[in-house]
Write a protein that holds these residues in place. Structure first.
Motif, PDB file in Angstrom:
ATOM      1  N   LEU A 457       0.828  -1.220   0.000  1.00  0.00           N
ATOM      2  CA  LEU A 457       0.000   0.000   0.000  1.00  0.00           C
ATOM      3  C   LEU A 457       0.858   1.264   0.000  1.00  0.00           C
ATOM      4  CD1 LEU A 457      -2.849  -0.935   2.516  1.00  0.00           C
ATOM      5  CD2 LEU A 457      -3.126  -0.449   0.079  1.00  0.00           C
ATOM      6  N   ARG A 458       1.974   1.216   0.760  1.00  0.00           N
ATOM      7  CA  ARG A 458       2.842   2.402   0.861  1.00  0.00           C
ATOM      8  C   ARG A 458       3.391   2.864  -0.482  1.00  0.00           C
ATOM      9  NH1 ARG A 458       4.945   3.718   6.256  1.00  0.00           N
ATOM     10  NH2 ARG A 458       3.784   2.363   7.647  1.00  0.00           N
ATOM     11  N   THR A 459       3.485   1.947  -1.443  1.00  0.00           N
ATOM     12  CA  THR A 459       3.976   2.371  -2.759  1.00  0.00           C
ATOM     13  C   THR A 459       2.849   2.953  -3.603  1.00  0.00           C
ATOM     14  OG1 THR A 459       3.567   0.190  -3.730  1.00  0.00           O
ATOM     15  CG2 THR A 459       5.763   0.580  -2.789  1.00  0.00           C
ATOM     16  N   ARG A 460       1.632   2.863  -3.095  1.00  0.00           N
ATOM     17  CA  ARG A 460       0.471   3.322  -3.885  1.00  0.00           C
ATOM     18  C   ARG A 460      -0.310   4.472  -3.280  1.00  0.00           C
ATOM     19  NH1 ARG A 460       1.885  -1.526  -4.963  1.00  0.00           N
ATOM     20  NH2 ARG A 460       1.605  -2.335  -7.067  1.00  0.00           N
ATOM     21  N   ILE A 461      -0.324   4.557  -1.944  1.00  0.00           N
ATOM     22  CA  ILE A 461      -1.057   5.655  -1.294  1.00  0.00           C
ATOM     23  C   ILE A 461      -0.176   6.316  -0.244  1.00  0.00           C
ATOM     24  CG2 ILE A 461      -3.419   4.777  -1.684  1.00  0.00           C
ATOM     25  CD1 ILE A 461      -3.425   3.650   1.125  1.00  0.00           C
ATOM     26  N   PRO A 462      -0.424   7.602   0.055  1.00  0.00           N
ATOM     27  CA  PRO A 462       0.381   8.273   1.086  1.00  0.00           C
ATOM     28  C   PRO A 462       0.215   7.605   2.446  1.00  0.00           C
ATOM     29  CG  PRO A 462      -0.982   9.830  -0.135  1.00  0.00           C
ATOM     30  CD  PRO A 462      -1.420   8.478  -0.561  1.00  0.00           C
ATOM     31  N   SER A 463       1.229   7.748   3.308  1.00  0.00           N
ATOM     32  CA  SER A 463       1.210   7.014   4.583  1.00  0.00           C
ATOM     33  C   SER A 463       0.033   7.415   5.473  1.00  0.00           C
ATOM     34  CB  SER A 463       2.540   7.171   5.307  1.00  0.00           C
ATOM     35  OG  SER A 463       2.484   8.198   6.245  1.00  0.00           O
ATOM     36  N   TYR A 464      -0.451   8.684   5.322  1.00  0.00           N
ATOM     37  CA  TYR A 464      -1.579   9.067   6.185  1.00  0.00           C
ATOM     38  C   TYR A 464      -2.893   8.422   5.744  1.00  0.00           C
ATOM     39  CZ  TYR A 464      -2.096  12.689   2.565  1.00  0.00           C
ATOM     40  OH  TYR A 464      -2.226  13.346   1.374  1.00  0.00           O
ATOM     41  N   LYS A 465      -2.871   7.730   4.596  1.00  0.00           N
ATOM     42  CA  LYS A 465      -4.092   7.035   4.165  1.00  0.00           C
ATOM     43  C   LYS A 465      -4.064   5.545   4.495  1.00  0.00           C
ATOM     44  CE  LYS A 465      -5.055  10.186   0.341  1.00  0.00           C
ATOM     45  NZ  LYS A 465      -5.314  10.351  -1.074  1.00  0.00           N
ATOM     46  N   LEU A 466      -2.985   5.085   5.157  1.00  0.00           N
ATOM     47  CA  LEU A 466      -2.877   3.654   5.428  1.00  0.00           C
ATOM     48  C   LEU A 466      -3.850   3.210   6.509  1.00  0.00           C
ATOM     49  CD1 LEU A 466       0.991   3.216   5.702  1.00  0.00           C
ATOM     50  CD2 LEU A 466      -0.487   2.470   3.828  1.00  0.00           C
ATOM     51  N   PRO A 467      -4.557   2.098   6.295  1.00  0.00           N
ATOM     52  CA  PRO A 467      -5.372   1.567   7.383  1.00  0.00           C
ATOM     53  C   PRO A 467      -4.484   1.182   8.568  1.00  0.00           C
ATOM     54  CG  PRO A 467      -6.008   0.580   5.297  1.00  0.00           C
ATOM     55  CD  PRO A 467      -4.752   1.361   5.045  1.00  0.00           C
ATOM     56  N   ARG A 468      -4.939   1.508   9.768  1.00  0.00           N
ATOM     57  CA  ARG A 468      -4.184   1.160  10.986  1.00  0.00           C
ATOM     58  C   ARG A 468      -4.817  -0.019  11.699  1.00  0.00           C
ATOM     59  NH1 ARG A 468       0.230   4.721  10.031  1.00  0.00           N
ATOM     60  NH2 ARG A 468      -0.794   5.923   8.423  1.00  0.00           N
ATOM     61  N   HIS A 469      -6.042  -0.365  11.352  1.00  0.00           N
ATOM     62  CA  HIS A 469      -6.707  -1.543  11.931  1.00  0.00           C
ATOM     63  C   HIS A 469      -7.304  -2.345  10.795  1.00  0.00           C
ATOM     64  CE1 HIS A 469      -6.435  -0.008  15.954  1.00  0.00           C
ATOM     65  NE2 HIS A 469      -7.007   1.115  15.583  1.00  0.00           N
ATOM     66  N   TYR A 470      -7.209  -3.659  10.938  1.00  0.00           N
ATOM     67  CA  TYR A 470      -7.874  -4.539   9.967  1.00  0.00           C
ATOM     68  C   TYR A 470      -8.797  -5.480  10.709  1.00  0.00           C
ATOM     69  CZ  TYR A 470      -4.726  -3.063   6.282  1.00  0.00           C
ATOM     70  OH  TYR A 470      -4.063  -2.323   5.342  1.00  0.00           O
ATOM     71  N   ILE A 471      -9.856  -5.848  10.052  1.00  0.00           N
ATOM     72  CA  ILE A 471     -10.761  -6.821  10.623  1.00  0.00           C
ATOM     73  C   ILE A 471     -11.181  -7.727   9.464  1.00  0.00           C
ATOM     74  CG2 ILE A 471     -12.595  -5.067  10.500  1.00  0.00           C
ATOM     75  CD1 ILE A 471     -13.890  -6.355  12.851  1.00  0.00           C
ATOM     76  N   PHE A 472     -11.263  -9.023   9.734  1.00  0.00           N
ATOM     77  CA  PHE A 472     -11.565  -9.964   8.637  1.00  0.00           C
ATOM     78  C   PHE A 472     -12.983 -10.483   8.734  1.00  0.00           C
ATOM     79  CE2 PHE A 472      -7.058  -9.682   8.830  1.00  0.00           C
ATOM     80  CZ  PHE A 472      -6.697  -9.666   7.487  1.00  0.00           C
ATOM     81  N   GLN A 473     -13.472 -10.985   7.624  1.00  0.00           N
ATOM     82  CA  GLN A 473     -14.875 -11.369   7.561  1.00  0.00           C
ATOM     83  C   GLN A 473     -15.262 -12.359   8.653  1.00  0.00           C
ATOM     84  OE1 GLN A 473     -16.157 -13.902   4.520  1.00  0.00           O
ATOM     85  NE2 GLN A 473     -18.286 -13.224   4.594  1.00  0.00           N
ATOM     86  N   GLU A 474     -14.333 -13.291   8.928  1.00  0.00           N
ATOM     87  CA  GLU A 474     -14.751 -14.301   9.910  1.00  0.00           C
ATOM     88  C   GLU A 474     -14.953 -13.690  11.300  1.00  0.00           C
ATOM     89  OE1 GLU A 474     -12.090 -14.621   7.983  1.00  0.00           O
ATOM     90  OE2 GLU A 474     -10.310 -15.320   9.055  1.00  0.00           O
ATOM     91  N   ASP A 475     -14.411 -12.484  11.502  1.00  0.00           N
ATOM     92  CA  ASP A 475     -14.615 -11.822  12.792  1.00  0.00           C
ATOM     93  C   ASP A 475     -15.956 -11.095  12.843  1.00  0.00           C
ATOM     94  OD1 ASP A 475     -11.211 -10.882  12.569  1.00  0.00           O
ATOM     95  OD2 ASP A 475     -12.095 -12.545  13.696  1.00  0.00           O
ATOM     96  N   LEU A 476     -16.618 -11.029  11.724  1.00  0.00           N
ATOM     97  CA  LEU A 476     -17.851 -10.243  11.642  1.00  0.00           C
ATOM     98  C   LEU A 476     -19.055 -11.165  11.493  1.00  0.00           C
ATOM     99  CD1 LEU A 476     -16.629  -7.681   9.006  1.00  0.00           C
ATOM    100  CD2 LEU A 476     -17.139  -7.194  11.373  1.00  0.00           C
ATOM    101  N   PRO A 477     -20.235 -10.660  11.784  1.00  0.00           N
ATOM    102  CA  PRO A 477     -21.428 -11.445  11.486  1.00  0.00           C
ATOM    103  C   PRO A 477     -21.450 -11.781   9.992  1.00  0.00           C
ATOM    104  CG  PRO A 477     -21.980  -9.422  12.642  1.00  0.00           C
ATOM    105  CD  PRO A 477     -20.529  -9.356  12.342  1.00  0.00           C
TER     106      PRO A 477
END
Ligand code: MCA
Ligand code: AMP
Length: 498
Positions: A457-477
């Motif tokens: 991602l860092r090669t494609r978007i500025p660092s202030y646009k980087l997601p800082r948290h991720y959550i995956f589908q299995e963690d969600l309803p």
């Protein structure tokens, strides 16, 4: 001649820019920008609104290039010094830039850009020398600047500001905040946005005051500059005040006393670009003896609303309309709301931009039929003061003072191998205002390596646009993304990280 340039003739011997030990006076600025304008003109009589992009660090070169472009009749397109190549390349293509000027620190980036844009000449700032030639007469109705801003439509849009827009924005702030030629401001803001360019650079230069730049923002650099004793004005986003407070709290009590004594002598300290938490205002007041002056603005309109310089600065509020700016709050049908009811802020005045670059439809959508600009910000007028309630789109995130489009990040994430679907939201955060969080639905059993994703991602978007948290589908309803709105997703992620 436009007032900004005409005024400079009256301050020839005064200091305009200071960068560490280097000091420049207004006559240096006029002669250097004349030489740059002559280079750019290269025998033509007027650049006729050609877009000239520049990638240089804050300092005397930056200001001289901006003024040089204007004096030749070009439109200045400042590039963000922290953006990766694809973001810079997008701006060059979108503006059809005819020239790129760059500073010594950006040779590697420029090499990559040269490969992608072989038709655009790119010139090192040190080579911008030409015998001063006659310069065109510059008029206020000519376009001056294109700044990029994120919206709800994917790619950032170029906001075209004329010299008349800038002149109105500058004059409103000079009057409201009582700028004087005896002021010295420390400017640590990025110089591809209104906050750093207009509020903290062009206002002082218009009035004959001094702008101090440092190599980069760090709390240490800021406090050392303050301790030099000359600076009396400071403007920043809430995240910067948060970082300054955190640094100050780690200092010895002797060091703290020294800093507080200097800050007490300041004339003005302003916060804006994002909501100022009352806790930050209170802590800064203890440190500096100043109640931060909070104001509200937007790339398309400059500053529109501000707490008063002399009267009550009300915490959690943004104040009243600035001189020359008309503001109203409307409900969804466009009718003005009843007093103290909430609605969207609309703005009109000479400060307001005329169009998005090459985006007619977006421009038409941005205004009401009778010419009010629709900000997308919700507010109330509460006992004489406007108060912001938030954005009317969940897809707009404000982090570190930067406006970020969730949709833009989603588009990039979807290109990563193994990610089938995603949703990006902003999660409230004391330091950054909002932190970016992404929810991912991955293909089958794919394991996503988050550090590899981050590096990609860092090669494609500025660092202030980087997601800082991720959550995956299995963690969600099940099928959460299809079934619930982003506001519910925000809550789910918030609960999960707290
Ligand atoms: C950077 N980092 C972040 C963020 N940004 N982490 C979480 N959220 C973020 N938004 C991380 C980086 O990835 C890096 O981590 C580390 O912080 C340091 O990055 P760096 O870029 O060096 O950060 P910084 O120098 O500390 O920057 C923070 C900042 C900057 C000074 C607050 O964001 C800034 O200058 N903001 C001002 C924006 C502004 O002027 N906006 C005005 C536009 P790692 O090391 O892990 O990579 S709005 C406007 O103009 C309107 C008109 C208005 O109203 O003013
Ligand atoms: P930008 O488009 O980057 O110029 O950011 C403008 C946006 O920043 C506005 O539309 C608001 O959402 C936000 N903003 C600016 N100043 C303030 C403030 N004092 N309080 C809350 N939001 C603000």
């Amino acid at each position: 001649m436009i007032p900004l340039l005409r005024n400079a003739q009256n301050y020839l011997e005064r200091i305009c820019v200071r960068f560490e030990d280097e000091v420049f006076i207004y006559s240096d600025l006029l002669s250097r920008s004349h030489s740059i304008a002559s280079f750019l003109l290269n025998g033509q009589s007027h650049l006729n609104g050609a877009r000239i992009a520049y990638l240089v660090n804050p300092g005397f070169d930056y200001v001289s290039i901006q003024w040089g472009i204007w004096r030749a009749g070009g439109i200045a397109v400042p590039l963000c010094v922290k953006h990766p190549v694809p973001s810079l390349s997008y701006v060059l293509s979108d503006t059809t830039a005819s020239h790129v000027i760059y500073g010594a620190d950006f040779k590697a980036t420029i090499q990559e850009l040269e490969g992608l844009h072989q038709d655009i000449p790119m010139t090192h700032v040190a080579r911008l020398n030409a015998e001063p030639c006659e310069l065109p007469e510059l008029h206020l109705d000519e376009d001056a600047l294109i700044l990029y801003t994120s919206g709800t439509t994917g790619n950032p849009k170029g906001v075209v500001l004329s010299h008349s827009n800038l002149n109105a924005q500058i004059n409103a702030l000079i009057e409201a905040w009582k700028w004087s030629k005896n002021d010295t401001i420390l400017n640590v803001l990025p110089l591809h946005h209104i906050h750093g360019i207009v509020n903290a650079m062009l206002c002082p230069l218009y009035i004959g005051a001094e702008v101090v730049f440092v190599e980069r923002f760090t709390p240490k650099n800021v406090f050392s500059a303050f301790l030099s004793g000359k600076i009396n004005v400071f403007m920043a986003v809430p995240t910067i005040y948060f970082k300054l407070i955190a640094f100050y709290e780690e200092l010895s009590s002797k060091e703290q006393e020294g800093i507080s004594a200097v800050l007490k002598q300041f004339r003005l300290m302003v916060s804006g670009s994002a909501a100022l938490p009352v806790s930050v205002l209170e802590k800064w007041k203890k440190i500096s003896s100043h109640i931060l002056l909070e104001r509200y603005g937007m790339t398309e309109i400059g500053m529109a609303i501000s707490n008063p310089y002399d009267g009550e600065r009300r915490p959690g509020h943004i104040g009243q309309a600035l001189p020359g700016v008309s503001v109203k709050i409307v409900q969804e049908d466009g009718e003005e709301v009843a007093p103290a009811a909430q609605g969207e802020i609309l703005v009109k005045g000479l400060n307001v931009f005329s169009r998005y670059w090459n985006k007619k439809e977006a421009t038409v959508k941005g205004f009401t039929k009778d010419g009010w600009f629709k900000t997308g910000d919700m507010a109330v007028f509460d006992k004489g003061y406007y108060r912001i309630l938030g954005r009317n789109s969940v897809d707009i995130i404000k982090s570190g003072g930067y406006k970020i489009s969730a949709l833009e990040i989603e588009e990039v994430l979807r290109k990563y191998q193994g990610i089938n679907e995603c949703a990006v939201v902003g999660i409230p955060d004391d330091e950054w205002g909002e932190l970016i969080a992404a929810s991912l639905i991955v293909e089958g059993e794919t394991e996503i390596d988050l550090s590899a994703l981050d590096a990609w991602l860092r090669t494609r978007i500025p660092s202030y646009k980087l997601p800082r948290h991720y959550i995956f589908q299995e963690d969600l309803p099940r099928n959460v993304l299809g079934k619930v709105t982003k506001n519910v997703l925000k809550q789910i992620i918030k609960d999960q990280i707290s």
